[in-house]
Design a protein around this motif. Structure first.
Motif, PDB file in Angstrom:
ATOM      1  N   PHE A  62      43.367  60.547  48.915  1.00 47.94           N
ATOM      2  CA  PHE A  62      43.051  59.082  48.721  1.00 47.94           C
ATOM      3  C   PHE A  62      43.057  58.500  50.285  1.00 47.94           C
ATOM      4  N   PHE A  63      44.330  58.916  50.945  1.00 45.25           N
ATOM      5  CA  PHE A  63      44.265  58.212  52.397  1.00 45.25           C
ATOM      6  C   PHE A  63      43.238  58.720  53.218  1.00 45.25           C
ATOM      7  N   ASP A  64      42.726  59.923  53.089  1.00 43.28           N
ATOM      8  CA  ASP A  64      41.647  60.309  53.813  1.00 43.28           C
ATOM      9  C   ASP A  64      40.290  59.646  53.728  1.00 43.28           C
ATOM     10  N   LEU A  65      40.106  58.817  52.830  1.00 45.63           N
ATOM     11  CA  LEU A  65      39.073  58.181  52.431  1.00 45.63           C
ATOM     12  C   LEU A  65      38.561  57.090  53.591  1.00 45.63           C
ATOM     13  N   PRO A  66      37.478  56.941  53.939  1.00 49.42           N
ATOM     14  CA  PRO A  66      37.252  55.705  55.004  1.00 49.42           C
ATOM     15  C   PRO A  66      37.572  54.316  54.303  1.00 49.42           C
ATOM     16  N   LEU A  67      38.131  53.666  55.646  1.00 46.54           N
ATOM     17  CA  LEU A  67      38.647  52.465  55.061  1.00 46.54           C
ATOM     18  C   LEU A  67      37.970  51.485  54.051  1.00 46.54           C
ATOM     19  N   ASP A  68      36.477  51.380  54.466  1.00 42.11           N
ATOM     20  CA  ASP A  68      35.690  50.761  53.446  1.00 42.11           C
ATOM     21  C   ASP A  68      35.601  51.085  52.084  1.00 42.11           C
ATOM     22  N   ASP A  69      36.022  52.374  51.698  1.00 42.14           N
ATOM     23  CA  ASP A  69      36.032  53.022  50.421  1.00 42.14           C
ATOM     24  C   ASP A  69      37.167  52.646  49.778  1.00 42.14           C
ATOM     25  N   LYS A  70      38.337  52.370  50.641  1.00 43.78           N
ATOM     26  CA  LYS A  70      39.595  52.119  49.951  1.00 43.78           C
ATOM     27  C   LYS A  70      39.746  50.695  49.909  1.00 43.78           C
ATOM     28  N   MET A  71      39.090  49.937  50.590  1.00 44.85           N
ATOM     29  CA  MET A  71      39.032  48.310  50.292  1.00 44.85           C
ATOM     30  C   MET A  71      38.294  47.911  49.269  1.00 44.85           C
ATOM     31  N   GLU A  72      37.378  48.902  48.927  1.00 37.97           N
ATOM     32  CA  GLU A  72      36.785  48.489  47.501  1.00 37.97           C
ATOM     33  C   GLU A  72      37.661  48.273  46.236  1.00 37.97           C
ATOM     34  N   ILE A  73      38.939  48.875  46.293  1.00 47.35           N
ATOM     35  CA  ILE A  73      39.886  48.790  45.383  1.00 47.35           C
ATOM     36  C   ILE A  73      41.037  47.822  45.948  1.00 47.35           C
ATOM     37  N   ASP A  74      40.957  46.975  46.814  1.00 49.33           N
ATOM     38  CA  ASP A  74      41.852  46.076  47.321  1.00 49.33           C
ATOM     39  C   ASP A  74      42.823  45.320  46.259  1.00 49.33           C
ATOM     40  N   LYS A  75      43.950  45.707  46.329  1.00 46.16           N
ATOM     41  CA  LYS A  75      44.850  45.018  45.530  1.00 46.16           C
ATOM     42  C   LYS A  75      44.840  43.496  45.531  1.00 46.16           C
ATOM     43  N   ASN A  76      44.338  42.843  46.251  1.00 48.46           N
ATOM     44  CA  ASN A  76      44.199  41.396  46.418  1.00 48.46           C
ATOM     45  C   ASN A  76      43.175  41.011  45.555  1.00 48.46           C
ATOM     46  N   LEU A  77      42.235  42.022  44.958  1.00 48.77           N
ATOM     47  CA  LEU A  77      41.189  41.383  44.143  1.00 48.77           C
ATOM     48  C   LEU A  77      41.688  41.372  42.919  1.00 48.77           C
ATOM     49  N   ASN A  78      43.070  41.509  42.429  1.00 49.98           N
ATOM     50  CA  ASN A  78      43.589  40.970  41.310  1.00 49.98           C
ATOM     51  C   ASN A  78      44.791  40.581  41.320  1.00 49.98           C
ATOM     52  N   SER A  79      45.592  40.122  40.357  1.00 52.46           N
ATOM     53  CA  SER A  79      46.880  39.412  40.374  1.00 52.46           C
ATOM     54  C   SER A  79      47.910  40.160  39.955  1.00 52.46           C
ATOM     55  N   PHE A  80      47.557  41.356  39.755  1.00 54.56           N
ATOM     56  CA  PHE A  80      48.685  42.195  39.124  1.00 54.56           C
ATOM     57  C   PHE A  80      48.883  43.509  39.778  1.00 54.56           C
ATOM     58  N   ASN A  81      48.900  43.416  41.044  1.00 59.61           N
ATOM     59  CA  ASN A  81      49.291  44.623  41.853  1.00 59.61           C
ATOM     60  C   ASN A  81      48.956  45.870  41.666  1.00 59.61           C
ATOM     61  N   ARG A  82      47.702  46.273  41.157  1.00 58.70           N
ATOM     62  CA  ARG A  82      46.847  47.214  41.157  1.00 58.70           C
ATOM     63  C   ARG A  82      45.758  47.738  42.306  1.00 58.70           C
ATOM     64  N   GLY A  83      45.993  48.653  42.903  1.00 58.63           N
ATOM     65  CA  GLY A  83      44.772  49.018  43.805  1.00 58.63           C
ATOM     66  C   GLY A  83      45.597  49.316  45.397  1.00 58.63           C
ATOM     67  N   TYR A  84      44.584  49.343  46.194  1.00 57.50           N
ATOM     68  CA  TYR A  84      44.971  49.729  47.653  1.00 57.50           C
ATOM     69  C   TYR A  84      45.723  48.553  48.392  1.00 57.50           C
ATOM     70  N   GLU A  85      46.595  48.765  49.163  1.00 53.10           N
ATOM     71  CA  GLU A  85      47.262  47.876  49.995  1.00 53.10           C
ATOM     72  C   GLU A  85      47.032  48.230  51.574  1.00 53.10           C
ATOM     73  N   LEU A  86      46.562  47.477  52.277  1.00 55.17           N
ATOM     74  CA  LEU A  86      46.472  47.547  53.413  1.00 55.17           C
ATOM     75  C   LEU A  86      47.529  47.631  54.381  1.00 55.17           C
ATOM     76  N   LEU A  87      47.473  48.485  55.643  1.00 56.73           N
ATOM     77  CA  LEU A  87      48.290  48.636  56.602  1.00 56.73           C
ATOM     78  C   LEU A  87      48.932  47.491  57.095  1.00 56.73           C
ATOM     79  N   ARG A  88      50.220  47.238  57.089  1.00 54.13           N
ATOM     80  CA  ARG A  88      50.981  45.878  57.525  1.00 54.13           C
ATOM     81  C   ARG A  88      50.800  44.781  56.362  1.00 54.13           C
ATOM     82  N   SER A  89      50.704  45.017  55.158  1.00 53.49           N
ATOM     83  CA  SER A  89      50.805  44.041  54.192  1.00 53.49           C
ATOM     84  C   SER A  89      52.008  43.335  53.837  1.00 53.49           C
ATOM     85  N   GLN A  90      53.157  44.134  53.928  1.00 47.98           N
ATOM     86  CA  GLN A  90      54.503  43.608  53.618  1.00 47.98           C
ATOM     87  C   GLN A  90      55.474  43.724  54.494  1.00 47.98           C
ATOM     88  N   MET A  91      56.353  42.838  54.462  1.00 44.03           N
ATOM     89  CA  MET A  91      57.391  42.553  55.580  1.00 44.03           C
ATOM     90  C   MET A  91      58.794  42.445  54.711  1.00 44.03           C
TER      91      MET A  91
END
Length: 347
Positions: A62-91
């Motif tokens: 999964f992580f070998d995929l291009p960033l654009d492919d991973k961003m297609e399932i960005d977890k910010n597209l929903n409200s229930f924490n499923r999908g891809y989390e971009l680098l530096r999203s949490q602190m």
């Protein structure tokens, strides 16, 4: 237990066997760990090594995929924490930068007509699956097979923890029935060995939110557990096939602080990429968390009022992700203030 010993490796097979003495020894060892820092490793469990290896390969694919492919399932597209989390999203640690890791959030498949989805229960909804990952069907099957295997192991771990409290091993059945758990594929990019570890943590110093966490590591180290009495950080060396187990804040609250949810972090100074798969077992979102048996002396009051799993964990998520967004906004403001205006340059 030595004050400077890393979390011990315990043979969990005694829980499944008929040797009463071996089982009692395991329970006592877990009890000591829970009182000391809430961390231990286990071998001898029922999750097959082959499945562990296959799921780690899924993570890397999964992580070998291009960033654009991973961003297609960005977890910010929903409200229930499923999908891809971009680098530096949490602190998680105040005073550091947002964390140098990317992830994929996965949970039980909750269809949109399920009561948990309709009632907006904790992290409950359909998974977002990558469409371009090699062997897509095998990726999904292996991921969910692994999820269900570790879900069962988490229930077994809570069974042993129940025994440490002097109650039956099925004491936590109301908590584990209908439970919510979240699995994350995590990838830590390689960092230069002289990188400033204050700003560039893989994961900042933190405690986990829920009841219990089971972590599968690859061969690259980086996980550190704080030894509270000495203030020293202890490396948790990866052991093939083993799980690092630790209690979370929700369990410590129920245990009236008698059992510990301990501070830990990840600093990837190896010069290599690191992969890990944590499994966060929260529990039934409607379960009312109250002081557990034998966790307070006669006449001693409970330190905390009752709270549901839903309310406790949701608040913790909002805090850590909100902290990262606030940091990014402040950094942008600082950059803008430091950028000369056109008029100033012309002058």
């Amino acid at each position: 237990m030595s004050a400077l010993s890393a979390p011990p490796i315990l043979d969990f097979s005694a829980f499944y066997g008929s040797d009463i003495e071996a089982k009692a020894k395991l329970v006592e060892e877990v009890r000591k760990c829970c009182h000391y820092n809430g961390f231990f490793q286990i071998t001898g469990h029922r999750v097959p090594l082959d499945l562990q290896r296959r799921v780690m390969k899924c993570s890397k694919r999964f992580f070998d995929l291009p960033l654009d492919d991973k961003m297609e399932i960005d977890k910010n597209l929903n409200s229930f924490n499923r999908g891809y989390e971009l680098l530096r999203s949490q602190m998680l640690e105040v005073g550091t930068g947002p964390e140098l890791k990317e992830g994929l959030y996965i949970g039980e498949e909750i269809p949109e007509d399920h009561p948990y989805f309709l009632q907006k229960k904790l992290n409950s909804g359909p998974n977002q699956w990558p469409q371009t990952v090699p062997d897509k069907d095998e990726f999904q099957k292996t991921t969910m097979d692994y999820y269900h295997a570790v879900f069962e192991l988490a229930k077994d771990v809570l069974g042993v923890v129940a025994l440490t409290l002097g109650v039956d091993s099925d004491f936590f059945q109301p908590l584990t029935t209908g439970a919510v758990a979240t699995m994350r594929y995590l990838h830590y990019p390689a960092q230069p060995k002289d990188e400033d570890e204050t700003l560039n943590r893989g994961i900042g110093a933190h405690t986990d939110f829920g009841c219990v966490t089971l972590l599968l590591q690859d061969e690259v180290d980086g996980l550190q557990v704080l030894d509270a009495p000495s203030g020293q950080w202890l490396d948790v060396k990866p052991v093939e096939g083993a799980y690092v187990v630790n209690l979370g804040d929700l369990f410590m609250r129920m245990a009236n602080d008698k059992y510990k949810s301990n501070i830990h972090r990840v600093i990837n100074k190896s010069g290599r990429e690191r992969y890990s798969i944590p499994f966060f077992f929260s529990g039934n979102p409607d379960y009312l968390c109250e002081c557990l048996p034998n966790c307070r002396a006669p006449g001693e009051a409970a330190k905390y009022p009752p709270i549901t799993v839903q309310d406790m964990v949701t608040a913790a998520y909002k805090e850590s992700y909100g902290r990262a967004e606030k940091y990014k906004r402040e950094m942008e403001t600082t950059k803008l203030e430091a950028t000369p205006s056109v008029a100033a340059v012309g002058a």
